[in-house]
Design a protein around this motif. Sequence first.
Motif, mmCIF file in Angstrom:
data_model
loop_
_atom_site.group_PDB
_atom_site.id
_atom_site.type_symbol
_atom_site.label_atom_id
_atom_site.label_comp_id
_atom_site.label_asym_id
_atom_site.label_seq_id
_atom_site.Cartn_x
_atom_site.Cartn_y
_atom_site.Cartn_z
ATOM 1 N N LEU A 121 0.638 -1.238 -0.103
ATOM 2 C CA LEU A 121 0.011 0.199 0.026
ATOM 3 C C LEU A 121 0.925 1.285 0.101
ATOM 4 O O LEU A 121 1.906 1.191 0.614
ATOM 5 C CB LEU A 121 -1.011 0.114 1.072
ATOM 6 C CG LEU A 121 -1.808 -1.189 1.263
ATOM 7 C CD1 LEU A 121 -2.695 -1.041 2.719
ATOM 8 C CD2 LEU A 121 -2.939 -0.988 -0.067
ATOM 9 N N PRO A 122 0.318 2.353 -0.353
ATOM 10 C CA PRO A 122 1.072 3.604 -0.726
ATOM 11 C C PRO A 122 1.639 4.041 1.059
ATOM 12 O O PRO A 122 0.991 3.703 1.968
ATOM 13 C CB PRO A 122 0.191 4.697 -1.102
ATOM 14 C CG PRO A 122 -0.955 4.021 -1.455
ATOM 15 C CD PRO A 122 -0.989 2.384 -1.034
ATOM 16 N N ALA A 123 2.721 4.590 0.923
ATOM 17 C CA ALA A 123 3.210 5.388 2.304
ATOM 18 C C ALA A 123 1.959 5.917 2.995
ATOM 19 O O ALA A 123 1.397 6.713 2.316
ATOM 20 C CB ALA A 123 4.565 5.921 2.240
ATOM 21 N N GLY A 124 1.919 5.824 4.314
ATOM 22 C CA GLY A 124 0.851 6.555 4.935
ATOM 23 C C GLY A 124 -0.315 6.074 5.024
ATOM 24 O O GLY A 124 -1.386 6.379 5.774
ATOM 25 N N ALA A 125 -0.862 4.887 4.202
ATOM 26 C CA ALA A 125 -2.125 4.328 3.967
ATOM 27 C C ALA A 125 -2.190 3.555 5.273
ATOM 28 O O ALA A 125 -1.246 2.899 5.741
ATOM 29 C CB ALA A 125 -2.063 3.671 2.643
ATOM 30 N N LEU A 126 -3.324 3.271 5.706
ATOM 31 C CA LEU A 126 -3.661 2.744 7.143
ATOM 32 C C LEU A 126 -4.839 1.757 6.680
ATOM 33 O O LEU A 126 -6.154 2.096 6.315
ATOM 34 C CB LEU A 126 -3.985 3.667 7.918
ATOM 35 C CG LEU A 126 -4.599 3.218 9.617
ATOM 36 C CD1 LEU A 126 -3.526 2.371 10.050
ATOM 37 C CD2 LEU A 126 -5.078 4.204 10.379
ATOM 38 N N GLU A 127 -4.632 0.273 7.037
ATOM 39 C CA GLU A 127 -5.642 -0.300 6.820
ATOM 40 C C GLU A 127 -6.280 -0.607 8.189
ATOM 41 O O GLU A 127 -5.735 -0.921 9.197
ATOM 42 C CB GLU A 127 -5.291 -1.953 6.320
ATOM 43 C CG GLU A 127 -4.848 -1.868 5.035
ATOM 44 C CD GLU A 127 -4.442 -3.100 4.402
ATOM 45 O OE1 GLU A 127 -5.048 -3.913 3.576
ATOM 46 O OE2 GLU A 127 -3.133 -3.605 4.773
ATOM 47 N N ILE A 128 -7.938 -0.541 8.361
ATOM 48 C CA ILE A 128 -8.505 -0.711 9.598
ATOM 49 C C ILE A 128 -8.993 -2.048 9.784
ATOM 50 O O ILE A 128 -9.101 -2.848 8.642
ATOM 51 C CB ILE A 128 -9.833 0.237 9.423
ATOM 52 C CG1 ILE A 128 -9.496 1.611 8.960
ATOM 53 C CG2 ILE A 128 -10.633 -0.038 10.676
ATOM 54 C CD1 ILE A 128 -8.902 2.225 10.071
ATOM 55 N N ARG A 129 -8.899 -2.651 10.960
ATOM 56 C CA ARG A 129 -9.624 -3.973 11.210
ATOM 57 C C ARG A 129 -10.654 -4.408 10.641
ATOM 58 O O ARG A 129 -11.678 -3.511 10.661
ATOM 59 C CB ARG A 129 -9.260 -4.278 12.775
ATOM 60 C CG ARG A 129 -9.415 -5.563 12.973
ATOM 61 C CD ARG A 129 -9.155 -5.699 14.572
ATOM 62 N NE ARG A 129 -7.904 -5.212 14.944
ATOM 63 C CZ ARG A 129 -6.953 -6.155 14.687
ATOM 64 N NH1 ARG A 129 -6.447 -7.091 14.240
ATOM 65 N NH2 ARG A 129 -5.573 -5.473 15.106
ATOM 66 N N ASN A 130 -10.516 -5.509 9.776
ATOM 67 C CA ASN A 130 -11.909 -5.610 8.818
ATOM 68 C C ASN A 130 -13.039 -6.362 10.035
ATOM 69 O O ASN A 130 -12.407 -6.764 11.107
ATOM 70 C CB ASN A 130 -11.658 -6.536 7.744
ATOM 71 C CG ASN A 130 -11.039 -7.756 7.856
ATOM 72 O OD1 ASN A 130 -10.978 -8.459 8.977
ATOM 73 N ND2 ASN A 130 -10.040 -8.112 6.922
ATOM 74 N N ASP A 131 -14.086 -6.905 9.689
ATOM 75 C CA ASP A 131 -14.900 -7.769 10.571
ATOM 76 C C ASP A 131 -14.335 -9.093 10.768
ATOM 77 O O ASP A 131 -15.098 -9.799 11.517
ATOM 78 C CB ASP A 131 -16.320 -7.690 10.002
ATOM 79 C CG ASP A 131 -16.819 -6.242 10.153
ATOM 80 O OD1 ASP A 131 -16.515 -5.623 10.971
ATOM 81 O OD2 ASP A 131 -18.209 -6.102 9.580
ATOM 82 N N TYR A 132 -13.587 -9.629 9.883
ATOM 83 C CA TYR A 132 -12.735 -10.791 10.100
ATOM 84 C C TYR A 132 -11.628 -10.789 11.477
ATOM 85 O O TYR A 132 -11.400 -11.732 12.072
ATOM 86 C CB TYR A 132 -12.077 -11.434 9.044
ATOM 87 C CG TYR A 132 -12.960 -11.890 7.897
ATOM 88 C CD1 TYR A 132 -13.903 -12.980 7.944
ATOM 89 C CD2 TYR A 132 -12.860 -11.197 6.584
ATOM 90 C CE1 TYR A 132 -14.506 -13.408 6.851
ATOM 91 C CE2 TYR A 132 -13.777 -11.686 5.691
ATOM 92 C CZ TYR A 132 -14.486 -12.769 5.859
ATOM 93 O OH TYR A 132 -15.250 -13.153 4.722
ATOM 94 N N GLY A 133 -11.411 -9.407 11.842
ATOM 95 C CA GLY A 133 -10.600 -9.067 12.655
ATOM 96 C C GLY A 133 -8.940 -9.005 12.325
ATOM 97 O O GLY A 133 -8.197 -8.713 13.317
ATOM 98 N N ALA A 134 -8.738 -8.865 11.024
ATOM 99 C CA ALA A 134 -7.612 -8.564 10.655
ATOM 100 C C ALA A 134 -7.455 -7.209 9.883
ATOM 101 O O ALA A 134 -8.278 -6.727 9.309
ATOM 102 C CB ALA A 134 -6.988 -9.639 9.626
#
Length: 182
Positions: A110-123
């Motif tokens: 992912l691009p620098a600075g991008a943040l993935e939020i925890r999905n409903d599977y928990g990851a």
Amino acid sequence: MLKRNVVAGFMLALLSATTASAADFKLSSTSIAEGQQLASTFVFKGFGCEGGNQSPQLAWSDAPAGTKSFAITTYDPDAPTGSGWWHWNVVNIPASQTSLELGASSDKELPAGALEIRNDYGAAAFGGACPPPGEVHRYIFTVHALGVEHLDLPDNASNALAGFMIGAKTIATAKITAVYNR
């Protein structure tokens, strides 16, 4: 009176220009297509599903003026939870970014600075489709053009909080809705 009409005309022209720009915003993909069945590459591995659990290739174009960043969400409104199911939520994608490659989430590209939020599977990653057997579910992939450079979210932000913040800062959206059943 004339001054009021000039101001009203200017505001109407400005609104029309903004609306036209937002209407031009498009999402495309070499991986998924509107109304089409997702390939097994985009299906979850677990809960009885046997897929590749990869995020699809996505590309967007013609973001409206004022776009300072992007967010991507993938949501299943048909999940039998009462609140749907969040499969992917990425925020703080720089405005200079106009695509993500196949598997960007699982490959952590992912691009620098991008943040993935925890999905409903928990990851904190993409989580593929996995509806109950016999059900057809919709998977809405949305790119949001945001009017801020980044969303200030806590490390453990819920999808509800992220969705609220994304919604509050969205200028325009572009979507592809795919389906999946097993």
